[in-house]
Scaffold this motif. Structure first.
Motif, mmCIF file in Angstrom:
data_model
loop_
_atom_site.group_PDB
_atom_site.id
_atom_site.type_symbol
_atom_site.label_atom_id
_atom_site.label_comp_id
_atom_site.label_asym_id
_atom_site.label_seq_id
_atom_site.Cartn_x
_atom_site.Cartn_y
_atom_site.Cartn_z
ATOM 1 N N SER A 110 0.897 -1.218 -0.064
ATOM 2 C CA SER A 110 -0.033 0.097 -0.016
ATOM 3 C C SER A 110 0.837 1.329 -0.219
ATOM 4 C CB SER A 110 -0.904 0.078 1.307
ATOM 5 O OG SER A 110 -0.151 0.090 2.454
ATOM 6 N N HIS A 111 2.207 1.037 0.308
ATOM 7 C CA HIS A 111 2.956 2.438 0.031
ATOM 8 C C HIS A 111 3.335 2.670 -1.255
ATOM 9 C CE1 HIS A 111 5.840 -0.901 0.725
ATOM 10 N NE2 HIS A 111 6.675 -0.227 0.168
ATOM 11 N N GLY A 112 3.756 3.798 -1.609
ATOM 12 C CA GLY A 112 4.021 4.315 -2.941
ATOM 13 C C GLY A 112 2.860 4.729 -3.592
ATOM 14 N N PRO A 113 3.104 5.338 -4.886
ATOM 15 C CA PRO A 113 1.928 5.797 -5.757
ATOM 16 C C PRO A 113 1.227 4.587 -6.220
ATOM 17 C CG PRO A 113 3.898 6.137 -6.668
ATOM 18 C CD PRO A 113 4.278 5.637 -5.483
ATOM 19 N N ALA A 114 -0.004 4.829 -6.488
ATOM 20 C CA ALA A 114 -0.641 3.969 -7.684
ATOM 21 C C ALA A 114 -0.090 3.488 -8.806
ATOM 22 C CB ALA A 114 -2.102 4.503 -7.915
ATOM 23 N N GLY A 115 0.125 2.336 -8.979
ATOM 24 C CA GLY A 115 0.801 1.890 -10.311
ATOM 25 C C GLY A 115 2.329 1.371 -9.643
ATOM 26 N N TYR A 116 2.868 1.398 -8.655
ATOM 27 C CA TYR A 116 3.888 1.153 -8.236
ATOM 28 C C TYR A 116 4.090 -0.333 -8.042
ATOM 29 C CZ TYR A 116 8.147 1.048 -5.340
ATOM 30 O OH TYR A 116 9.502 0.858 -4.846
ATOM 31 N N LEU A 117 5.046 -0.967 -8.683
ATOM 32 C CA LEU A 117 5.092 -2.476 -8.597
ATOM 33 C C LEU A 117 5.714 -2.986 -7.439
ATOM 34 C CD1 LEU A 117 4.404 -4.725 -10.551
ATOM 35 C CD2 LEU A 117 6.727 -4.752 -11.251
ATOM 36 N N VAL A 139 2.481 -7.245 -7.044
ATOM 37 C CA VAL A 139 1.171 -6.376 -6.808
ATOM 38 C C VAL A 139 1.381 -5.167 -7.043
ATOM 39 C CG1 VAL A 139 -0.440 -5.847 -4.890
ATOM 40 C CG2 VAL A 139 0.743 -7.949 -4.947
ATOM 41 N N ARG A 140 0.350 -4.627 -7.944
ATOM 42 C CA ARG A 140 0.310 -3.188 -8.370
ATOM 43 C C ARG A 140 -1.123 -2.656 -7.921
ATOM 44 N NH1 ARG A 140 2.091 -1.231 -13.944
ATOM 45 N NH2 ARG A 140 2.207 -3.393 -14.255
ATOM 46 N N ARG A 141 -1.386 -1.697 -7.223
ATOM 47 C CA ARG A 141 -2.470 -0.939 -7.104
ATOM 48 C C ARG A 141 -2.824 -0.264 -8.510
ATOM 49 N NH1 ARG A 141 -2.518 2.947 -3.343
ATOM 50 N NH2 ARG A 141 -0.283 2.897 -3.351
ATOM 51 N N VAL A 142 -4.361 -0.465 -8.601
ATOM 52 C CA VAL A 142 -4.870 0.470 -9.881
ATOM 53 C C VAL A 142 -5.965 0.890 -9.346
ATOM 54 C CG1 VAL A 142 -5.537 0.237 -12.276
ATOM 55 C CG2 VAL A 142 -4.078 -1.520 -11.465
ATOM 56 N N VAL A 143 -6.122 2.614 -9.580
ATOM 57 C CA VAL A 143 -7.247 2.912 -8.950
ATOM 58 C C VAL A 143 -8.337 3.441 -9.938
ATOM 59 C CG1 VAL A 143 -7.551 5.162 -7.570
ATOM 60 C CG2 VAL A 143 -5.730 4.013 -7.283
ATOM 61 N N LYS A 144 -9.682 3.447 -9.691
ATOM 62 C CA LYS A 144 -10.713 3.779 -10.203
ATOM 63 C C LYS A 144 -10.254 5.307 -10.923
ATOM 64 C CE LYS A 144 -14.446 1.081 -8.807
ATOM 65 N NZ LYS A 144 -15.553 0.998 -8.173
ATOM 66 N N GLU A 162 -7.477 2.866 -14.653
ATOM 67 C CA GLU A 162 -6.325 3.330 -15.210
ATOM 68 C C GLU A 162 -5.013 3.164 -14.487
ATOM 69 O OE1 GLU A 162 -6.145 7.999 -14.165
ATOM 70 O OE2 GLU A 162 -6.906 7.177 -16.339
ATOM 71 N N GLU A 163 -3.839 2.649 -14.968
ATOM 72 C CA GLU A 163 -2.477 2.663 -14.444
ATOM 73 C C GLU A 163 -1.666 3.713 -14.244
ATOM 74 O OE1 GLU A 163 -0.529 -0.599 -15.954
ATOM 75 O OE2 GLU A 163 -2.251 -1.956 -15.855
ATOM 76 N N ALA A 164 -1.109 4.110 -13.302
ATOM 77 C CA ALA A 164 0.018 5.319 -13.225
ATOM 78 C C ALA A 164 1.166 4.834 -14.181
ATOM 79 C CB ALA A 164 0.494 5.606 -11.756
ATOM 80 N N GLY A 165 1.482 5.751 -15.067
ATOM 81 C CA GLY A 165 2.509 5.549 -15.917
ATOM 82 C C GLY A 165 4.031 5.504 -15.390
ATOM 83 N N HIS A 166 4.373 4.416 -14.619
ATOM 84 C CA HIS A 166 5.605 4.197 -13.960
ATOM 85 C C HIS A 166 6.552 3.187 -14.816
ATOM 86 C CE1 HIS A 166 4.703 6.991 -10.974
ATOM 87 N NE2 HIS A 166 3.608 6.037 -10.700
#
Length: 182
Positions: A110-117, A139-144, A162-166
């Motif tokens: 859960s730490h790091g920005p959305a899209g962080y692997l 695991v990567r969090r993808v936010v609505k 959508e995924e954050a572009g990292h």
């Protein structure tokens, strides 16, 4: 066998890539898993997804399979369960047999920005609490996106999330499975 996530009131979708497992054993006598291993990821009572069967990997199966599952806001952990299909005999087919599982705290990813692997390896335990192999996954969090999601008849979450572009870089690791990388 991979299941799509069901629309839920959660605002987070997890993209979990099940990479591999190592040293899986089944039964009281700890015999190595021979074939048909699979992984099920559960985040809540209605949110789960499973990999296809690994037909050839034995006790060191590989999947490299992407699963999408909703993460309820009340979830404190996700459950990663490994099973195998056991032959029933006399042409009656296979039955799923639990092998081992791990509870992974949500805080792990859960730490790091959305899209962080987050690349994780977890010790598995059998139903009696004994060590039984390791599972490797990311695991990567993808936010609505704003307001999209649960309603309507369209359950294709690729359009609602959508995924954050990292940019992420991975390095192969040699595992304990006869020199195969995970």
């Amino acid at each position: 066998m991979a299941a799509s996530p069901t629309p839920s009131s959660s605002s987070t979708l997890l993209e979990i890539i099940i990479i591999s497992a190592e040293d899986l054993r089944v039964g009281r006598h700890g015999r190595p898993v021979e074939k048909d291993a699979f992984v099920t990821v559960r985040t809540g009572p209605r949110d789960a997804a499973a990999t296809a069967l690994d037909r050839d990997g034995g006790s060191c199966p590989t999947w490299n399979e992407r699963l999408l599952v909703g993460l309820p806001s009340s979830a404190r952990s996700i459950r990663v369960e490994v099973g195998c299909g056991k032959q029933q005999g006399w042409g009656t087919g296979t039955v799923p047999v639990p092998v081992a599982a791990a509870a992974v705290p949500v805080a792990e990813f859960s730490h790091g920005p959305a899209g962080y692997l987050h690349l994780l390896s977890y010790r598995l335990r059998d139903g009696e609490g004994r060590r039984n192999g390791i599972v490797n996954f990311s695991v990567r969090r993808v936010v609505k996106r704003g307001g999209g999601g649960g309603g309507g008849g369209n359950h294709d979450h690729h359009h609602h999330y959508e995924e954050a572009g990292h940019v992420v870089m991975g390095y192969p690791v040699v595992g304990s499975c006869g020199g195969r990388g995970i």
